[in-house]
Write a protein that holds these residues in place. Structure first.
Motif, PDB file in Angstrom:
ATOM      1  N   LEU A 117       0.654  -1.308  -0.156  1.00 52.00           N
ATOM      2  CA  LEU A 117      -0.001   0.090  -0.036  1.00 52.00           C
ATOM      3  C   LEU A 117       0.862   1.047   0.050  1.00 52.00           C
ATOM      4  O   LEU A 117       0.467   2.342  -0.883  1.00 52.00           O
ATOM      5  CB  LEU A 117      -0.998   0.103   1.321  1.00 52.00           C
ATOM      6  CG  LEU A 117      -2.062  -0.996   1.163  1.00 52.00           C
ATOM      7  CD1 LEU A 117      -2.871  -1.038   2.427  1.00 52.00           C
ATOM      8  CD2 LEU A 117      -2.870  -0.797   0.021  1.00 52.00           C
ATOM      9  N   ALA A 118       1.974   1.072   0.711  1.00 49.44           N
ATOM     10  CA  ALA A 118       2.796   2.295   0.769  1.00 49.44           C
ATOM     11  C   ALA A 118       3.455   2.723  -0.505  1.00 49.44           C
ATOM     12  O   ALA A 118       3.364   3.757  -1.084  1.00 49.44           O
ATOM     13  CB  ALA A 118       4.010   2.261   1.920  1.00 49.44           C
ATOM     14  N   PHE A 119       4.021   1.706  -1.178  1.00 44.42           N
ATOM     15  CA  PHE A 119       4.514   1.847  -2.654  1.00 44.42           C
ATOM     16  C   PHE A 119       3.635   2.144  -3.682  1.00 44.42           C
ATOM     17  O   PHE A 119       3.776   2.911  -4.411  1.00 44.42           O
ATOM     18  CB  PHE A 119       5.348   0.455  -3.059  1.00 44.42           C
ATOM     19  CG  PHE A 119       6.529   0.493  -2.561  1.00 44.42           C
ATOM     20  CD1 PHE A 119       7.811   1.384  -2.868  1.00 44.42           C
ATOM     21  CD2 PHE A 119       6.679  -0.370  -1.551  1.00 44.42           C
ATOM     22  CE1 PHE A 119       8.837   1.280  -2.480  1.00 44.42           C
ATOM     23  CE2 PHE A 119       8.136  -0.660  -0.926  1.00 44.42           C
ATOM     24  CZ  PHE A 119       9.103   0.176  -1.366  1.00 44.42           C
ATOM     25  N   ARG A 138      -0.284  24.328   1.865  1.00 43.77           N
ATOM     26  CA  ARG A 138      -1.403  24.483   0.685  1.00 43.77           C
ATOM     27  C   ARG A 138      -1.797  23.160   0.328  1.00 43.77           C
ATOM     28  O   ARG A 138      -2.672  23.005  -0.406  1.00 43.77           O
ATOM     29  CB  ARG A 138      -1.000  25.601   0.083  1.00 43.77           C
ATOM     30  CG  ARG A 138      -0.598  26.830  -0.096  1.00 43.77           C
ATOM     31  CD  ARG A 138      -1.948  27.492   0.559  1.00 43.77           C
ATOM     32  NE  ARG A 138      -1.747  28.961   0.930  1.00 43.77           N
ATOM     33  CZ  ARG A 138      -2.203  29.969   0.042  1.00 43.77           C
ATOM     34  NH1 ARG A 138      -2.167  29.527  -1.322  1.00 43.77           N
ATOM     35  NH2 ARG A 138      -1.904  31.122   0.296  1.00 43.77           N
ATOM     36  N   ARG A 139      -0.957  22.143   0.828  1.00 47.80           N
ATOM     37  CA  ARG A 139      -1.138  20.401   0.438  1.00 47.80           C
ATOM     38  C   ARG A 139      -1.274  19.715   1.572  1.00 47.80           C
ATOM     39  O   ARG A 139      -0.500  18.846   1.933  1.00 47.80           O
ATOM     40  CB  ARG A 139      -0.286  20.156  -0.624  1.00 47.80           C
ATOM     41  CG  ARG A 139      -0.237  21.084  -1.879  1.00 47.80           C
ATOM     42  CD  ARG A 139       1.090  20.842  -2.654  1.00 47.80           C
ATOM     43  NE  ARG A 139       0.948  19.158  -3.523  1.00 47.80           N
ATOM     44  CZ  ARG A 139       2.146  18.883  -3.809  1.00 47.80           C
ATOM     45  NH1 ARG A 139       3.195  19.539  -4.140  1.00 47.80           N
ATOM     46  NH2 ARG A 139       1.874  17.487  -4.531  1.00 47.80           N
ATOM     47  N   ALA A 144       0.782  15.927   5.147  1.00 47.98           N
ATOM     48  CA  ALA A 144       0.445  15.099   6.648  1.00 47.98           C
ATOM     49  C   ALA A 144       0.924  13.562   6.047  1.00 47.98           C
ATOM     50  O   ALA A 144       1.612  13.208   7.194  1.00 47.98           O
ATOM     51  CB  ALA A 144      -1.027  15.234   6.759  1.00 47.98           C
ATOM     52  N   LEU A 145       0.429  13.210   4.968  1.00 48.68           N
ATOM     53  CA  LEU A 145       1.056  11.661   4.921  1.00 48.68           C
ATOM     54  C   LEU A 145       2.704  11.608   4.888  1.00 48.68           C
ATOM     55  O   LEU A 145       2.980  10.470   5.307  1.00 48.68           O
ATOM     56  CB  LEU A 145       0.466  11.084   3.703  1.00 48.68           C
ATOM     57  CG  LEU A 145      -1.109  10.811   3.572  1.00 48.68           C
ATOM     58  CD1 LEU A 145      -1.599  10.723   2.043  1.00 48.68           C
ATOM     59  CD2 LEU A 145      -1.652  10.081   4.709  1.00 48.68           C
ATOM     60  N   ALA A 152       7.172   8.252  11.537  1.00 46.26           N
ATOM     61  CA  ALA A 152       7.179   6.514  11.707  1.00 46.26           C
ATOM     62  C   ALA A 152       8.288   5.738  11.448  1.00 46.26           C
ATOM     63  O   ALA A 152       8.966   5.081  12.171  1.00 46.26           O
ATOM     64  CB  ALA A 152       5.917   5.854  10.906  1.00 46.26           C
ATOM     65  N   MET A 153       9.052   6.179  10.404  1.00 47.39           N
ATOM     66  CA  MET A 153      10.059   5.393   9.962  1.00 47.39           C
ATOM     67  C   MET A 153      11.214   5.828  10.818  1.00 47.39           C
ATOM     68  O   MET A 153      12.179   4.923  11.092  1.00 47.39           O
ATOM     69  CB  MET A 153      10.558   5.710   8.533  1.00 47.39           C
ATOM     70  CG  MET A 153       9.564   5.082   7.441  1.00 47.39           C
ATOM     71  SD  MET A 153      10.082   5.750   5.880  1.00 47.39           S
ATOM     72  CE  MET A 153      11.588   5.005   5.420  1.00 47.39           C
TER      73      MET A 153
END
Length: 295
Positions: A117-119, A138-139, A144-145, A152-153
């Motif tokens: 899902l990440a890739f 502005r994005r 955020a992702l 997390a990494m």
């Protein structure tokens, strides 16, 4: 075309006047006049990314060539104390797979589904995020992702390395690459040739007096559980071989180790007495081990 053409008259073919002839190529718009706007992804942005990637790869290549890779000892399948660790860029995934919801029965979830899902999300970003804005605030969704993923990494990488260091400290283990580097430095400082990991294995030391009464006592003692019936021990796990031990230790020294222990090995005297051995048996054992010499 003119009809009733006269001799020598020039003929001119006139095209459709509704079709305009373009004599100049279409110019790319100048995005510098629009603050915060993006530019054409292909080829402008993609070419810049490729150039940056080339510079990064050249830098990594220079680091690889400037520092030799740390090498451990040859693989030893009997070394149960060895702690396998992946390369640094896989530490976050290594730590991720330690959690109960991504291991055991859910290992497919941690190894295939989440990384997939990440890739997939990374590949779909140029098609899903069509905003011309370049300012990250502005994005919000994409930014955020990205921030959550990086955090997390970073957390998983730090946690994995911290746990590894704590495990080494708890088990009193020196990593093989560190141990071998120290041996190479010591040999270089003494002006000697670099030690070969297989040099010790090439030199075989035979067991002395296998029919001695002390040999029978050894098979009943607690020593055989770690050092083995052939006295070879497990050097890769920190358990020394007893073949040739008489070159460095006397009978009294061996008795002292049995009664008081040494290093990571605790005292074995009470355990052997509990197994039914007597002081005379332990004396025979120490005497036989002192006979184990390489010459």
């Amino acid at each position: 075309m003119a009809h009733d053409r006269k001799p020598g008259e020039k003929v001119v073919f006139v095209g459709d006047s509704r079709v305009r002839l373009k004599t100049e190529r279409l110019k790319q718009p100048d995005y510098s006049a629009y603050p915060g706007k993006s530019e054409a992804f292909i080829p402008n942005f993609l070419l810049k990314e490729w150039m940056v990637g080339v510079v990064v790869l050249v830098g990594i290549l220079a680091l690889v060539m400037s520092e030799p890779a740390p090498l451990g000892y040859p693989a030893d399948p009997t070394n149960t104390a060895f702690i396998p660790m992946p390369d640094w860029y896989f530490l976050f995934l290594y730590q991720f797979l330690k959690y109960p919801y991504t291991s055991d029965h859910y290992v497919v979830f941690g190894t295939v589904l989440v990384p997939g899902l990440a890739f997939l999300g990374l590949m779909l970003v140029p098609f899903l995020d069509l905003s011309p804005e370049r300012r990250f605030y502005r994005r919000p969704v994409t930014s955020a992702l990205m921030i959550v993923t990086l955090l997390a990494m970073g957390y998983l990488t730090y946690t994995s390395w911290h746990h590894y260091k704590e495990e080494l400290k708890e088990k009193n283990i020196i990593p093989e690459d560190v141990k071998r580097e120290e041996e190479l430095r010591a040999a270089k400082g003494a002006g000697k040739a670099a030690p070969s990991p297989s040099a010790g294995a090439a030199k075989k030391v035979a067991m002395v007096a296998p029919d001695d009464p002390g040999a029978a006592v050894f098979k009943k003692a607690t020593c055989v559980a770690c050092h083995g019936g052939e006295l070879k021990g497990m050097p890769s796990s920190g358990i020394p071989a007893l073949l040739g031990i008489g070159d460095t230790l006397s009978k009294d020294d061996i008795l002292g180790i049995i009664k008081n222990g040494k290093g990571n090995m605790p005292a074995q005297y009470k355990d052997n007495i509990g197994k039914g051995l007597t002081d005379a048996d332990i004396d025979k054992l120490a005497n036989w081990l002192s006979m184990q010499k390489s010459k």
